[in-house]
Design a protein around this motif. Structure first.
Motif, PDB file in Angstrom:
ATOM      1  N   GLN A  33     -10.206 -36.490  11.690  1.00 46.17           N
ATOM      2  CA  GLN A  33      -8.833 -36.008  11.592  1.00 46.17           C
ATOM      3  C   GLN A  33      -8.522 -34.991  12.688  1.00 46.17           C
ATOM      4  OE1 GLN A  33      -7.883 -34.385   7.760  1.00 46.17           O
ATOM      5  NE2 GLN A  33      -5.729 -34.041   8.256  1.00 46.17           N
ATOM      6  N   ALA A  34      -9.524 -34.156  13.023  1.00 50.27           N
ATOM      7  CA  ALA A  34      -9.317 -33.162  14.072  1.00 50.27           C
ATOM      8  C   ALA A  34      -9.097 -33.800  15.429  1.00 50.27           C
ATOM      9  CB  ALA A  34     -10.515 -32.212  14.129  1.00 50.27           C
ATOM     10  N   ALA A  35      -9.577 -35.040  15.604  1.00 48.77           N
ATOM     11  CA  ALA A  35      -9.453 -35.720  16.895  1.00 48.77           C
ATOM     12  C   ALA A  35      -8.239 -36.647  16.956  1.00 48.77           C
ATOM     13  CB  ALA A  35     -10.723 -36.529  17.176  1.00 48.77           C
ATOM     14  N   ASP A  36      -7.412 -36.645  15.917  1.00 51.18           N
ATOM     15  CA  ASP A  36      -6.275 -37.572  15.866  1.00 51.18           C
ATOM     16  C   ASP A  36      -5.300 -37.389  17.020  1.00 51.18           C
ATOM     17  OD1 ASP A  36      -7.134 -38.949  13.681  1.00 51.18           O
ATOM     18  OD2 ASP A  36      -5.915 -37.854  12.222  1.00 51.18           O
ATOM     19  N   ASP A  37      -5.130 -36.157  17.472  1.00 47.83           N
ATOM     20  CA  ASP A  37      -4.144 -35.885  18.523  1.00 47.83           C
ATOM     21  C   ASP A  37      -4.693 -36.091  19.931  1.00 47.83           C
ATOM     22  OD1 ASP A  37      -2.234 -35.186  16.629  1.00 47.83           O
ATOM     23  OD2 ASP A  37      -2.852 -33.088  16.598  1.00 47.83           O
ATOM     24  N   PHE A  38      -5.938 -36.564  20.031  1.00 49.85           N
ATOM     25  CA  PHE A  38      -6.568 -36.715  21.343  1.00 49.85           C
ATOM     26  C   PHE A  38      -6.976 -38.180  21.538  1.00 49.85           C
ATOM     27  CE2 PHE A  38      -7.033 -32.422  19.920  1.00 49.85           C
ATOM     28  CZ  PHE A  38      -6.868 -31.637  21.049  1.00 49.85           C
ATOM     29  N   ASP A  39      -5.972 -39.018  21.737  1.00 42.01           N
ATOM     30  CA  ASP A  39      -6.241 -40.456  21.864  1.00 42.01           C
ATOM     31  C   ASP A  39      -7.151 -40.760  23.046  1.00 42.01           C
ATOM     32  OD1 ASP A  39      -4.592 -40.657  19.755  1.00 42.01           O
ATOM     33  OD2 ASP A  39      -2.912 -41.562  20.805  1.00 42.01           O
ATOM     34  N   LEU A  40      -6.760 -40.276  24.213  1.00 40.67           N
ATOM     35  CA  LEU A  40      -7.498 -40.565  25.444  1.00 40.67           C
ATOM     36  C   LEU A  40      -7.769 -39.261  26.185  1.00 40.67           C
ATOM     37  CD1 LEU A  40      -8.644 -42.590  27.524  1.00 40.67           C
ATOM     38  CD2 LEU A  40      -6.340 -42.717  28.518  1.00 40.67           C
ATOM     39  N   LEU A  41      -9.026 -39.046  26.537  1.00 37.55           N
ATOM     40  CA  LEU A  41      -9.428 -37.878  27.313  1.00 37.55           C
ATOM     41  C   LEU A  41      -9.876 -38.328  28.689  1.00 37.55           C
ATOM     42  CD1 LEU A  41     -11.600 -36.042  24.619  1.00 37.55           C
ATOM     43  CD2 LEU A  41      -9.210 -35.582  25.200  1.00 37.55           C
ATOM     44  N   VAL A  42      -9.421 -37.639  29.709  1.00 35.60           N
ATOM     45  CA  VAL A  42      -9.827 -37.921  31.079  1.00 35.60           C
ATOM     46  C   VAL A  42     -10.619 -36.723  31.588  1.00 35.60           C
ATOM     47  CG1 VAL A  42      -9.059 -38.397  33.425  1.00 35.60           C
ATOM     48  CG2 VAL A  42      -7.812 -39.370  31.477  1.00 35.60           C
ATOM     49  N   GLY A  43     -11.812 -36.988  32.067  1.00 36.67           N
ATOM     50  CA  GLY A  43     -12.650 -35.929  32.582  1.00 36.67           C
ATOM     51  C   GLY A  43     -13.440 -36.387  33.789  1.00 36.67           C
ATOM     52  N   ALA A  44     -14.116 -35.445  34.446  1.00 37.83           N
ATOM     53  CA  ALA A  44     -15.033 -35.809  35.512  1.00 37.83           C
ATOM     54  C   ALA A  44     -16.231 -36.522  34.901  1.00 37.83           C
ATOM     55  CB  ALA A  44     -15.483 -34.559  36.269  1.00 37.83           C
ATOM     56  N   LYS A  45     -16.728 -37.523  35.608  1.00 38.04           N
ATOM     57  CA  LYS A  45     -17.803 -38.349  35.045  1.00 38.04           C
ATOM     58  C   LYS A  45     -18.998 -37.500  34.665  1.00 38.04           C
ATOM     59  CE  LYS A  45     -17.949 -42.497  35.867  1.00 38.04           C
ATOM     60  NZ  LYS A  45     -17.961 -43.861  36.435  1.00 38.04           N
ATOM     61  N   GLY A  46     -19.455 -37.732  33.459  1.00 37.92           N
ATOM     62  CA  GLY A  46     -20.574 -36.965  32.911  1.00 37.92           C
ATOM     63  C   GLY A  46     -20.785 -37.367  31.473  1.00 37.92           C
ATOM     64  N   SER A  47     -21.015 -36.403  30.616  1.00 38.12           N
ATOM     65  CA  SER A  47     -21.265 -36.675  29.204  1.00 38.12           C
ATOM     66  C   SER A  47     -19.960 -36.806  28.442  1.00 38.12           C
ATOM     67  CB  SER A  47     -22.122 -35.559  28.590  1.00 38.12           C
ATOM     68  OG  SER A  47     -22.183 -35.678  27.193  1.00 38.12           O
ATOM     69  N   ALA A  48     -19.751 -37.966  27.825  1.00 48.39           N
ATOM     70  CA  ALA A  48     -18.556 -38.165  27.007  1.00 48.39           C
ATOM     71  C   ALA A  48     -18.583 -37.262  25.779  1.00 48.39           C
ATOM     72  CB  ALA A  48     -18.451 -39.630  26.590  1.00 48.39           C
ATOM     73  N   VAL A  49     -19.771 -37.022  25.245  1.00 48.27           N
ATOM     74  CA  VAL A  49     -19.898 -36.146  24.078  1.00 48.27           C
ATOM     75  C   VAL A  49     -19.504 -34.714  24.428  1.00 48.27           C
ATOM     76  CG1 VAL A  49     -21.508 -35.177  22.400  1.00 48.27           C
ATOM     77  CG2 VAL A  49     -21.674 -37.592  23.025  1.00 48.27           C
ATOM     78  N   SER A  50     -19.949 -34.238  25.580  1.00 48.78           N
ATOM     79  CA  SER A  50     -19.580 -32.881  26.007  1.00 48.78           C
ATOM     80  C   SER A  50     -18.079 -32.763  26.215  1.00 48.78           C
ATOM     81  CB  SER A  50     -20.322 -32.520  27.298  1.00 48.78           C
ATOM     82  OG  SER A  50     -21.704 -32.408  27.077  1.00 48.78           O
ATOM     83  N   LEU A  51     -17.482 -33.812  26.778  1.00 54.06           N
ATOM     84  CA  LEU A  51     -16.034 -33.804  26.987  1.00 54.06           C
ATOM     85  C   LEU A  51     -15.304 -33.722  25.659  1.00 54.06           C
ATOM     86  CD1 LEU A  51     -13.678 -34.078  29.003  1.00 54.06           C
ATOM     87  CD2 LEU A  51     -13.834 -36.554  28.719  1.00 54.06           C
ATOM     88  N   LEU A  52     -15.766 -34.486  24.676  1.00 55.26           N
ATOM     89  CA  LEU A  52     -15.150 -34.465  23.351  1.00 55.26           C
ATOM     90  C   LEU A  52     -15.324 -33.103  22.692  1.00 55.26           C
ATOM     91  CD1 LEU A  52     -13.951 -36.251  20.913  1.00 55.26           C
ATOM     92  CD2 LEU A  52     -16.321 -36.308  20.138  1.00 55.26           C
ATOM     93  N   LEU A  53     -16.547 -32.591  22.681  1.00 56.44           N
ATOM     94  CA  LEU A  53     -16.807 -31.316  22.018  1.00 56.44           C
ATOM     95  C   LEU A  53     -16.079 -30.165  22.697  1.00 56.44           C
ATOM     96  CD1 LEU A  53     -20.651 -31.631  21.318  1.00 56.44           C
ATOM     97  CD2 LEU A  53     -18.762 -32.014  19.731  1.00 56.44           C
TER      98      LEU A  53
END
Length: 432
Positions: A48-68
């Motif tokens: 539920q906390a991630a509902d407002d974050f459909d798509l995240l764009v970041g520099a290539k690396g850890s997707a988990v770190s980007l999410l957290l």
């Protein structure tokens, strides 16, 4: 004599022993109940906390770190996304709204997030609870649980680890708006214009000073200019007009939050960003990645699945051991009460009457243990929810479901089967 009267008499006589066995069973069952409640609560609340974050764009690396780092505002090492990446989103018909995010500063325990009005208002889907959205570089919008209220002023501290970092010198931010509670870590955040965050850091202060205010001005004039409530005067200082300029000279950002128009647009945008490389401020290429927050959560849940299964096995084994202990207690109780049971036989009570009496005694223990186990398990899960909410900022609350009812009924059923053994033994006891 009715079985119920004998049962009450036996429960009074052996209350300590039977209550102790019921407590052992309750503790074992509470582990299974609390584990299931906590796991389900953690999954649903984090999703539920991630509902407002459909798509995240970041520099290539850890997707988990980007999410957290972006969704849950945890301290994560994120490579900077060059500002030029925003140019691909400016006029895209696939995007409903987008917002850059700059992390790294804080005030107390509250994370300061440099962003734009689109992020604060979720593209118009959300409104402030008090005040208004920021309209000048030194204005801020505070989360409901940030500890800040309208009119409060603060200096940001660089560094997001508690007890470390140094305060930025210069003018203070002033809170002009407070957001409604969302049950997410962003309730503890303080959102400020990303332009000002850029201006506070490093060698970009002077160039950004002009971008922020439209023209260069000396510090004294600037300080006097910032001291007024431009929004109240009807002439708010222009923000975000840098989006129409050449972005190559601007600093980077921690991530970009993108709200696609459709699901198909989301997949296309993720594919495009995952293939994209943009030049950084130093001229070196920076590869990007597009991440669906939901997919990363699914991967995290899958990674935790093995540990969850192991824990479920341990709690199940503990429950079996507790039922076995209850069975042993029933057998021992039948031995201890053998003279009484034989006396009932002498008085003409049939075998099934004696067996039923002992079965009811054991089932009373199982029933008390099952009820206490569910209540105790819910209490443990509630304590876990309070601790996790305090730790993460994610609103959590355990909710009993059909799973707990099934576990309760299964415990009663297994207990009933276990009680048949001492009951059968008591009924088979021979009179001397």
């Amino acid at each position: 004599m009715h079985v119920w009267m004998l049962l009450k008499s036996e429960l009074r006589r052996s209350l300590g022993v039977l209550g102790g066995m019921a407590l052992v069973l309750a503790l074992a069952l509470s582990l299974a109940v609390s584990t299931g409640l906590a796991e389900r609560m953690l999954r649903s609340s984090s999703a539920q906390a991630a509902d407002d974050f459909d798509l995240l764009v970041g520099a290539k690396g850890s997707a988990v770190s980007l999410l957290l780092g972006t969704v849950y505002l945890r301290d994560e090492p994120l490579f900077l996304v060059p500002a030029e990446a925003l140019s691909t989103l400016k006029d895209s018909k696939r995007v409903r709204w987008y917002a850059p995010i700059a992390l790294g500063d804080r005030i107390g325990n509250a994370a300061i997030v440099g962003t734009t009005k689109s992020m604060v208002l979720q593209g118009g889907a959300r409104k402030v609870a008090e005040g208004r959205v920021f309209g000048a570089p030194l204005e801020a919008v505070a989360g409901a649980e940030s500890g800040l209220r309208l009119g409060d002023e603060f200096l940001p501290v660089h560094g997001r680890v508690h007890g470390a970092g140094h305060a930025h010198q210069g003018e203070k931010f002033r809170v002009v708006g407070v957001m409604p509670p969302t049950g997410t870590p962003w309730d503890r955040a303080v959102m400020v214009p990303i332009e000002r965050v850029w201006a506070l850091h490093g060698p970009f202060h002077e160039p950004l000073h002009g971008h922020l205010h439209g023209e260069h001005e000396d510090h004294d004039d600037h300080e006097e200019h910032e001291g007024h409530d431009h929004h109240a005067e009807g002439t708010p200082e222009p923000l975000e007009h840098w989006l129409t300029e050449d972005l190559s000279s601007f600093p980077g950002m921690s991530a970009i939050v993108v709200k696609p128009v459709t699901v198909a647009d989301a997949y296309r945008l993720r594919q495009d960003f995952s293939k994209m490389t943009v030049p950084g401020h130093d001229g070196n290429p920076v590869p990007l990645m597009g991440v669906f927050s939901g997919e990363v959560l699914v991967e995290l849940y899958a990674a935790m699945g093995g540990a969850s299964e192991a824990l479920s096995f341990i709690t199940g084994l503990t429950l079996v051991i507790a039922l076995a202990a209850t069975l042993v207690t029933g057998v021992l109780l039948g031995r201890l009460r053998l003279p009484t049971l034989l006396q009932l036989r002498v008085l003409g009570a049939p075998k099934r009457y004696v067996a039923l009496l002992l079965w009811c005694i054991v089932m009373a223990v199982v029933g008390m243990g099952a009820v206490m186990g569910v209540i105790l398990g819910w209490g443990i899960a509630e304590l876990c929810a309070m601790g996790l909410t305090h730790q993460t900022g994610i609103a959590m609350r355990p909710e009993l479901s059909i799973n707990e009812l099934r576990l309760f009924l299964l415990t009663l059923a297994l207990g009933g089967l276990c009680a048949l053994i001492p009951a059968w033994a008591a009924g088979r006891a021979k009179m001397s």
